[in-house]
Design an enzyme around this catalytic site. Structure first.
Site, PDB file in Angstrom:
ATOM      1  N   TYR A  27     -69.349 -11.239  -1.703  1.00 19.72           N
ATOM      2  CA  TYR A  27     -70.046 -12.613  -1.444  1.00 19.72           C
ATOM      3  C   TYR A  27     -68.721 -13.422  -0.709  1.00 19.72           C
ATOM      4  CZ  TYR A  27     -73.301 -16.251  -2.071  1.00 19.72           C
ATOM      5  OH  TYR A  27     -74.113 -17.214  -1.960  1.00 19.72           O
ATOM      6  N   SER A  29     -66.694 -14.127   2.929  1.00 16.20           N
ATOM      7  CA  SER A  29     -66.811 -14.785   4.315  1.00 16.20           C
ATOM      8  C   SER A  29     -68.096 -14.433   4.891  1.00 16.20           C
ATOM      9  CB  SER A  29     -65.555 -14.653   5.323  1.00 16.20           C
ATOM     10  OG  SER A  29     -65.868 -15.121   6.390  1.00 16.20           O
ATOM     11  N   HIS A 110     -68.575  -4.030  10.667  1.00 10.55           N
ATOM     12  CA  HIS A 110     -67.325  -3.775  11.628  1.00 10.55           C
ATOM     13  C   HIS A 110     -67.470  -1.987  11.569  1.00 10.55           C
ATOM     14  CE1 HIS A 110     -63.645  -3.463  13.479  1.00 10.55           C
ATOM     15  NE2 HIS A 110     -62.889  -3.441  12.051  1.00 10.55           N
ATOM     16  N   GLU A 197     -57.663  -8.292  18.530  1.00  8.57           N
ATOM     17  CA  GLU A 197     -56.962  -9.080  17.359  1.00  8.57           C
ATOM     18  C   GLU A 197     -55.304  -8.594  17.511  1.00  8.57           C
ATOM     19  OE1 GLU A 197     -59.544  -8.022  14.349  1.00  8.57           O
ATOM     20  OE2 GLU A 197     -58.543  -6.276  13.672  1.00  8.57           O
TER      21      GLU A 197
HETATM   22  P1  NDP Z   1     -63.991 -11.148   2.353  1.00  7.52           P
HETATM   23  O1  NDP Z   1     -62.484 -10.744   2.121  1.00  7.52           O
HETATM   24  O2  NDP Z   1     -64.032 -12.641   2.660  1.00  7.52           O
HETATM   25  O3  NDP Z   1     -64.875 -10.756   1.452  1.00  7.52           O
HETATM   26  C1  NDP Z   1     -64.725  -9.688   0.471  1.00  7.52           C
HETATM   27  C2  NDP Z   1     -65.644  -9.616  -0.401  1.00  7.52           C
HETATM   28  O4  NDP Z   1     -65.226  -8.169  -1.085  1.00  7.52           O
HETATM   29  C3  NDP Z   1     -65.436 -10.466  -1.656  1.00  7.52           C
HETATM   30  O5  NDP Z   1     -66.775 -10.925  -2.244  1.00  7.52           O
HETATM   31  C4  NDP Z   1     -64.573  -9.733  -2.664  1.00  7.52           C
HETATM   32  O6  NDP Z   1     -64.754 -10.487  -3.946  1.00  7.52           O
HETATM   33  C5  NDP Z   1     -65.136  -8.448  -2.631  1.00  7.52           C
HETATM   34  N1  NDP Z   1     -64.013  -7.438  -2.964  1.00  7.52           N
HETATM   35  C6  NDP Z   1     -62.640  -7.457  -2.490  1.00  7.52           C
HETATM   36  N2  NDP Z   1     -62.017  -6.480  -3.041  1.00  7.52           N
HETATM   37  C7  NDP Z   1     -62.972  -5.892  -3.887  1.00  7.52           C
HETATM   38  C8  NDP Z   1     -62.805  -4.751  -4.817  1.00  7.52           C
HETATM   39  N3  NDP Z   1     -61.967  -3.695  -4.898  1.00  7.52           N
HETATM   40  N4  NDP Z   1     -63.966  -4.114  -5.426  1.00  7.52           N
HETATM   41  C9  NDP Z   1     -65.399  -5.023  -5.324  1.00  7.52           C
HETATM   42  N5  NDP Z   1     -65.458  -6.099  -4.297  1.00  7.52           N
HETATM   43  C10 NDP Z   1     -64.303  -6.331  -3.998  1.00  7.52           C
HETATM   44  O7  NDP Z   1     -64.229 -10.338   3.623  1.00  7.52           O
HETATM   45  P2  NDP Z   1     -64.877 -10.401   5.060  1.00  7.52           P
HETATM   46  O8  NDP Z   1     -66.271 -11.128   4.722  1.00  7.52           O
HETATM   47  O9  NDP Z   1     -64.025 -11.025   5.839  1.00  7.52           O
HETATM   48  O10 NDP Z   1     -65.388  -8.854   5.583  1.00  7.52           O
HETATM   49  C11 NDP Z   1     -66.327  -8.121   5.215  1.00  7.52           C
HETATM   50  C12 NDP Z   1     -66.417  -7.320   6.154  1.00  7.52           C
HETATM   51  O11 NDP Z   1     -67.026  -8.092   7.402  1.00  7.52           O
HETATM   52  C13 NDP Z   1     -65.444  -6.317   6.802  1.00  7.52           C
HETATM   53  O12 NDP Z   1     -66.085  -5.143   7.202  1.00  7.52           O
HETATM   54  C14 NDP Z   1     -65.065  -7.268   8.122  1.00  7.52           C
HETATM   55  O13 NDP Z   1     -64.441  -6.238   9.042  1.00  7.52           O
HETATM   56  C15 NDP Z   1     -66.294  -7.830   8.533  1.00  7.52           C
HETATM   57  N6  NDP Z   1     -66.325  -8.899   9.265  1.00  7.52           N
HETATM   58  C16 NDP Z   1     -65.387 -10.029   9.088  1.00  7.52           C
HETATM   59  C17 NDP Z   1     -65.529 -11.134   9.798  1.00  7.52           C
HETATM   60  C18 NDP Z   1     -64.832 -12.422   9.315  1.00  7.52           C
HETATM   61  O14 NDP Z   1     -64.916 -13.235  10.180  1.00  7.52           O
HETATM   62  N7  NDP Z   1     -64.241 -12.330   8.306  1.00  7.52           N
HETATM   63  C19 NDP Z   1     -66.029 -11.011  11.203  1.00  7.52           C
HETATM   64  C20 NDP Z   1     -66.939  -9.684  11.582  1.00  7.52           C
HETATM   65  C21 NDP Z   1     -66.914  -8.822  10.713  1.00  7.52           C
HETATM   66  P3  NDP Z   1     -63.621 -11.076  -4.727  1.00  7.52           P
HETATM   67  O15 NDP Z   1     -63.699 -12.482  -4.174  1.00  7.52           O
HETATM   68  O16 NDP Z   1     -63.626 -10.884  -6.125  1.00  7.52           O
HETATM   69  O17 NDP Z   1     -62.097 -10.584  -4.113  1.00  7.52           O
HETATM   70 MG    MG Z   2     -62.919  -9.392  15.845  1.00  4.36          MG
END
Ligand code: NDP
Ligand code: MG
Length: 332
Positions: A27, A29, A110, A197
């Site tokens: 949950y 970004s 991704h 990037e």
């Molecule tokens: P975030 O870092 O914003 O969120 C990651 C989520 O995963 C959080 O809910 C986090 O919870 C949880 N998490 C992290 N570590 C663990 C763990 N060890 N076990 C269980 N849950 C965990 O990630 P993004 O939304 O940026 O990225 C998610 C995907 O989207 C990736 O594949 C990325 O490449 C892709 N993406 C991202 C973009 C972006 O703009 N950010 C754009 C396009 C694609 P907690 O808060 O507890 O750490």
């Molecule tokens: Mg990109």
């Protein structure tokens, strides 16, 4: 030049997702944006988010009942992984693979873990990607405003024979078909995303700004002036390029600036820089970059943490923080 086909609202059928339980894993970004947009599109969504952090609190505030990854995967017909790329392999092995329903849909935002074979899905699954080309907070905000962030979709495995239509339907559910959807492959998305990037958006731009700033300061100019010239104005210039290409920028800047652009640009980005870009691309394509990054994560991120600390201690960051604190119009 062959124009790529774009897909819009009428090309996607949301009813393909009705009656399916879609588990959004994470949950952060992207996770919060996908979960809320899908729900507002009338779909049945469940959220997996580990407890303890701000994202867990936010999920509760937004009205979800977050559960564990394993539990969500058991209930789901569709599993969308929105966890950090570097932990997906472990979560796949421990919590997803043992629990995922036969013939479910497995999807990504991704292509990293599929392209670099960190996750090898079983052949009964549809494996697809819906990658919004923008940060999650924009994916949510634009949806609420009736707009949508453009998306890339790709199919890696088409077990059901309907994988592509399912991907378009999901893109519609998060608002992507309002902005336009483009077809790609996991390899193309992953390789171009990493290249962009590293070479242009983050790696190249940050070093260009740092180096310009440091050159002026070392020559005795005031850091505040160097900051405005080399960092602050980047946004003003990029906004013009974004709106109307280089011609709009050139229309707005002085002829002196435009002459400087033509004579000096190629002294900065030289043939050797272009050669290096090809090597960077080769390292991405061969998997060398991906291996280095995964290795870095296994060994406590020593290089990553050191580089992050060094950048945060630079004069440009301190000067910038002070100047920006007076610019009340910059959005928090
Ligand atoms: P975030 O870092 O914003 O969120 C990651 C989520 O995963 C959080 O809910 C986090 O919870 C949880 N998490 C992290 N570590 C663990 C763990 N060890 N076990 C269980 N849950 C965990 O990630 P993004 O939304 O940026 O990225 C998610 C995907 O989207 C990736 O594949 C990325 O490449 C892709 N993406 C991202 C973009 C972006 O703009 N950010 C754009 C396009 C694609 P907690 O808060 O507890 O750490
Ligand atoms: Mg990109």
């Amino acid at each position: 030049m062959v124009e790529a086909k774009m897909y819009y609202e009428s090309d996607a059928d949301l009813s393909l997702l009705q009656g399916k339980t879609i588990a959004v894993l994470g949950y952060g970004s992207q996770g919060h944006a996908h979960a809320l947009n899908l729900k507002d599109s009338g779909l049945n969504v469940i959220v997996a988010q580990r407890p303890g952090g701000n994202n867990y609190k936010k999920a509760i505030e937004d009205g979800w009942k977050p559960i564990s990854v394993a539990e969500a995967v058991k209930q789901a017909d569709w599993v969308h992984i929105l966890l950090p790329d570097e932990i997906q392999k472990k979560v796949w092995q421990e919590d997803i693979k043992p629990n995922i329903k036969k013939s479910a849909v497995l999807s990504f935002a991704h292509g990293f873990n599929i392209r670099f074979k960190q996750i090898i899905p079983t052949p009964d699954l549809d494996v697809i990607m819906i990658a919004p080309k923008g940060p999650g907070h924009l994916v949510r905000r634009q949806y609420e405003e009736g707009k949508g962030v453009p998306c890339l979709v790709a199919v890696e495995q088409n077990a059901s024979g309907k994988a592509k239509d399912l991907a378009f339907a999901y893109a519609k559910g998060i608002g992507g078909t309002r902005g336009g959807v483009l077809e790609t492959t996991f390899a193309e998305e992953t390789e171009t995303d990493l290249f962009g990037e590293q070479v242009v958006l983050c790696g190249g731009l940050v070093e260009l700004i740092n180096s310009g700033f440091e050159t002026l300061v070392a020559a005795g100019y005031q850091p505040e002036i160097a900051y405005f010239e080399c960092l602050h104005e980047v946004k003003l210039i990029v906004d013009l390029i974004f709106e109307g290409g280089f011609s709009k920028m050139n229309y707005s800047i002085s002829d002196t600036a435009e002459y400087g652009e033509y004579v000096t640009g190629k002294r900065i980005i030289t043939d050797s820089t272009r050669e290096e870009m090809k090597k960077v691309l080769a390292d991405i394509q061969s998997g060398k970059f991906a291996n280095n990054w995964l290795e870095e994560n296994k060994t406590g991120r020593a290089f990553f943490n050191k580089a992050k600390k060094e950048q945060s201690e630079k004069m440009i960051e301190k000067v910038g923080a002070r100047l920006r604190s007076k610019m009340s119009w910059i959005k928090k």
